[in-house]
Write a protein that holds these residues in place. Structure first.
Motif, PDB file in Angstrom:
ATOM      1  N   THR A 240       1.106   2.663   4.044  1.00  0.00           N
ATOM      2  CA  THR A 240       1.631   1.872   5.155  1.00  0.00           C
ATOM      3  C   THR A 240       2.701   0.872   4.747  1.00  0.00           C
ATOM      4  O   THR A 240       3.177   0.135   5.594  1.00  0.00           O
ATOM      5  CB  THR A 240       0.491   1.104   5.847  1.00  0.00           C
ATOM      6  OG1 THR A 240      -0.135   0.246   4.883  1.00  0.00           O
ATOM      7  CG2 THR A 240      -0.525   2.044   6.455  1.00  0.00           C
TER       8      THR A 240
ATOM      9  N   THR B 158       0.853  -1.186   0.000  1.00  0.00           N
ATOM     10  CA  THR B 158       0.000   0.000   0.000  1.00  0.00           C
ATOM     11  C   THR B 158       0.886   1.232   0.000  1.00  0.00           C
ATOM     12  O   THR B 158       1.985   1.215   0.552  1.00  0.00           O
ATOM     13  CB  THR B 158      -0.919   0.023   1.244  1.00  0.00           C
ATOM     14  OG1 THR B 158      -0.112   0.089   2.405  1.00  0.00           O
ATOM     15  CG2 THR B 158      -1.815  -1.203   1.305  1.00  0.00           C
TER      16      THR B 158
ATOM     17  N   LEU C   1       0.698  -4.587   3.965  1.00  0.00           N
ATOM     18  CA  LEU C   1      -0.424  -4.813   4.863  1.00  0.00           C
ATOM     19  C   LEU C   1      -0.875  -6.261   4.749  1.00  0.00           C
ATOM     20  O   LEU C   1      -1.021  -6.786   3.648  1.00  0.00           O
ATOM     21  CB  LEU C   1      -1.582  -3.881   4.509  1.00  0.00           C
ATOM     22  CG  LEU C   1      -2.792  -3.923   5.417  1.00  0.00           C
ATOM     23  CD1 LEU C   1      -2.460  -3.209   6.728  1.00  0.00           C
ATOM     24  CD2 LEU C   1      -3.964  -3.253   4.765  1.00  0.00           C
TER      25      LEU C   1
ATOM     26  N   GLY D 177      -9.745   0.154   3.542  1.00  0.00           N
ATOM     27  CA  GLY D 177      -9.068  -1.018   4.084  1.00  0.00           C
ATOM     28  C   GLY D 177      -9.621  -2.334   3.570  1.00  0.00           C
ATOM     29  O   GLY D 177     -10.408  -2.367   2.628  1.00  0.00           O
TER      30      GLY D 177
ATOM     31  N   ALA E 251       0.468  -3.365   9.942  1.00  0.00           N
ATOM     32  CA  ALA E 251       1.328  -2.938   8.838  1.00  0.00           C
ATOM     33  C   ALA E 251       2.770  -3.271   9.152  1.00  0.00           C
ATOM     34  O   ALA E 251       3.184  -3.358  10.304  1.00  0.00           O
ATOM     35  CB  ALA E 251       1.183  -1.435   8.615  1.00  0.00           C
TER      36      ALA E 251
END
Length: 188
Positions: free
Chosen positions: A97, A94, A100, A124, A180
């Motif tokens: 972050t 991502t 993930l 998310g 993360a």
């Protein structure tokens, strides 16, 4: 009066099988918006911009990464079309972050047009129960009718299972759902 009776009889006989097929097997859905452009609702010409794509959706299929899926938006409960990028127990990259972990019972979906798409990058991982079906083909407009292929525009790749990435996947499989992984400076 006789015409109404014939119409009512035809509806009484024909409507239940049609509803059964729609509810249990397949139906046609009109794609709204430009989040899946250029795969769906292309914008190259004036004619393309005038017509929205109608797609054939198959309910309860076996889904794989790269499939285009119809799902309920977790925030508004409206039907939306996105590409399935990752399923449960997989790691996805991502922009915010780094990496993930997709928790059990969830999946990661993204639109092909990242600039105009509200997708997992915004809300998310999505519960797998919100997936309604697999988009098989475009059926209207007729000049864009085609079977949809699995591979689409370049999307953020999943980690490959080679070398250091394989080790990272093994380590992250024990992370808490939604956790993360911090990027190392020397990885880039």
């Amino acid at each position: 009066m006789a015409q109404w009776r014939r119409f009512a009889k035809a509806a009484w006989i024909g409507l239940p099988p049609l509803l059964f097929v729609k509810d249990r097997w397949m139906w046609v859905y009109c794609v709204e918006g430009r989040s899946m452009t250029p795969t769906l609702n292309p914008q190259e010409s004036f004619i393309d911009r005038c017509f929205r794509d109608f797609v054939l959706v198959h309910r309860n299929p076996e889904l794989r990464k790269g499939d285009i899926v119809l799902l309920r938006d977790p925030g508004t409960n409206e039907l939306i079309v996105k590409r399935l990028i990752a399923q449960e127990h997989e790691v996805v990259r991502t922009p915010n972050t780094g990496h993930l972990f997709v928790p059990e019972g969830h999946c990661w979906v993204e639109g092909d047009n990242g600039k105009l798409s509200v997708d997992s990058r915004a809300f998310g991982p999505v519960p797998a129960g919100l997936l309604e079906g697999l988009v098989l083909s475009v059926v209207w407009p007729i000049w864009r009718a085609r079977w949809l292929e699995e591979d689409g525009p370049e999307s953020p790749p999943l980690l490959t299972e080679t070398g250091e990435d394989r080790m990272r996947v093994m380590v992250t499989s024990h992370l808490a759902p939604g956790a993360a992984i911090e990027e190392d400076e020397d990885d880039e």
